[in-house]
Write an enzyme that holds these catalytic residues in place. Structure first.
Site, short mmCIF file in Angstrom:
data_model
loop_
_atom_site.label_atom_id
_atom_site.label_comp_id
_atom_site.label_asym_id
_atom_site.label_seq_id
_atom_site.Cartn_x
_atom_site.Cartn_y
_atom_site.Cartn_z
N ASP A 18 -12.17 12.34 -2.62
CA ASP A 18 -12.06 11.67 -1.32
C ASP A 18 -12.65 12.54 -0.23
OD1 ASP A 18 -10.82 9.46 -2.29
OD2 ASP A 18 -8.78 10.09 -1.77
N ASP A 130 -4.39 4.14 12.74
CA ASP A 130 -3.68 4.21 11.45
C ASP A 130 -4.28 3.25 10.43
OD1 ASP A 130 -2.66 1.94 12.56
OD2 ASP A 130 -0.58 2.64 12.71
N ASN A 131 -5.57 2.94 10.61
CA ASN A 131 -6.29 2.15 9.60
C ASN A 131 -7.20 3.04 8.78
OD1 ASN A 131 -5.35 -0.47 10.16
ND2 ASN A 131 -6.65 -0.56 11.98
N GLN A 289 6.17 5.47 14.56
CA GLN A 289 4.71 5.26 14.54
C GLN A 289 3.95 6.56 14.78
OE1 GLN A 289 4.45 2.19 12.92
NE2 GLN A 289 2.41 2.44 13.75
N ASP A 300 -0.90 4.02 -3.37
CA ASP A 300 -0.93 4.86 -4.58
C ASP A 300 0.35 5.68 -4.69
OD1 ASP A 300 -3.53 3.98 -4.95
OD2 ASP A 300 -4.46 5.78 -4.12
#
Length: 345
Positions: A18, A130-131, A289, A300
């Site tokens: 990643d 937070d995407n 948040q 995952d």
């Protein structure tokens, strides 16, 4: 509860490195990406991998959906080491070496099929707020060969040692034959085979191999978006998530000794699961948040936590609780990473 022995949990999938970086909307627009999605890289995304490394503070983490999950399961279990086995294909290169080192550090018993044709696969995690938008360049991961690896006696012995199997839907794009061989073994020996819907594109474009494996699936995971796409592809004619779970549970099944369990996560909303004949909602752990750093890997991690309790033969409710705990830990950190030890009781 029994302490799991080595190689009790078997995972097979796409080992990817990643590459995560915070990007802006312009970057997403330039490459035609949605803020929250998972796709396979196309020709037009080739430059994205170079650009993300050049322009941003980049973090490298061992990734790939299934590998993340078995790693988290191992982390939750702690001891013994190597409860989790992982198979997948990498290149003979620097990124491949990093993946090997990271698997070893996580005490996962990884057996990679190494080849020279393609470099180790990568996944660009493009983070905005937070995407996270994931673009996977499978490369070597796509070169997994059943006859060159899974069928070898020494490797198949490791498959036979396991009691619980987990393969993300992503691997359907690589080696459906390998999945079927493992799924049939699990079904014939009354062991537990788990799968994940993984991404909307799996149900849309790989429906045929997905539905070939479905009769062998004892536990199916997915999130709300994947569940909705799956329902649409199968003509369920409902967008009620509980009803989708029920209809999915009732799809044809080979091993009738085990009723299929369907578990759909919904981000901060309740997780939906089939418990016997009914569908139950399980609230997730509260989180401020401001504490959410990166939702990449939350799904995952949920599966990893769930599997850690499953291999210890805990009840479904307990498996979901462990899943919620692991996801709650992971979203506070960048990438699918975790602290030294879990604090789960």
């Amino acid at each position: 509860m029994p302490t799991p022995s080595e190689n009790t949990l078997f995972g097979m999938g796409n080992p990817l490195l990643d590459i995560s970086a915070v990007v802006d909307k312009d970057f997403l627009d330039k490459y035609g990406l949605k803020p929250n999605d998972q796709i396979l890289a196309e020709e037009k995304h080739k430059a994205l991998f170079d650009e993300i490394v050049q322009r941003n503070k980049v973090e490298y983490h061992a990734g790939g959906s299934t590998q993340n999950s078995v790693k988290i399961a191992q982390w939750m279990i702690q001891k013994p080491h190597k409860v989790a086995t992982f198979f997948g294909c990498i290149g003979a290169d620097r990124f491949g070496e990093i993946l090997k080192k990271k698997a070893e550090e996580a005490h996962v018993d990884a057996h990679y099929y190494e080849q020279n044709e393609e470099p180790t696969g990568t996944c660009a995690a493009c983070i905005t707020g937070d995407n996270r938008s994931l673009v996977a360049n499978l490369a070597a991961a796509n070169c997994y060969k059943k006859e060159k690896h899974l069928d070898l006696d020494s490797n198949w012995e490791l498959v036979k040692k396991a009691k619980v199997y987990y393969i993300a839907g992503f691997f359907l794009t690589v080696s459906p034959d390998s999945i079927l061989k493992v799924a049939k073994h699990a079904s014939e020996n009354n062991k537990i085979f788990c799968m994940n819907l993984s991404a909307p594109f799996i149900s849309q474009f790989f429906k045929e191999p997905l539905m070939k494996v479905m009769p062998y699936v004892d536990i199916l995971f997915g999130n709300e978006t994947e569940a909705a796409t799956f329902a649409k592809e199968l003509g369920f004619e409902t967008d009620d998530i509980a009803e989708i779970a029920k209809k999915t549970q009732n799809l044809p099944k080979e091993n009738t000794k085990r009723q299929r369990v369907v578990v759909f996560t919904q981000g901060k909303d309740d997780t939906v699961a089939t418990v016997g004949e009914k569908v139950t909602m399980f609230p997730v752990l509260d989180i401020d948040q401001n504490d959410i750093v990166d939702t990449n890997g939350a799904g995952d991690a949920f599966v990893g936590g769930f599997l850690s309790a499953l291999v210890q033969e805990h009840a479904l409710e307990e498996c979901i609780r462990a899943g919620h705990y692991a996801a709650n830990v992971i979203i506070r950190r960048v990438g699918c990473t975790f602290p030294e030890t879990p604090d789960f009781h």
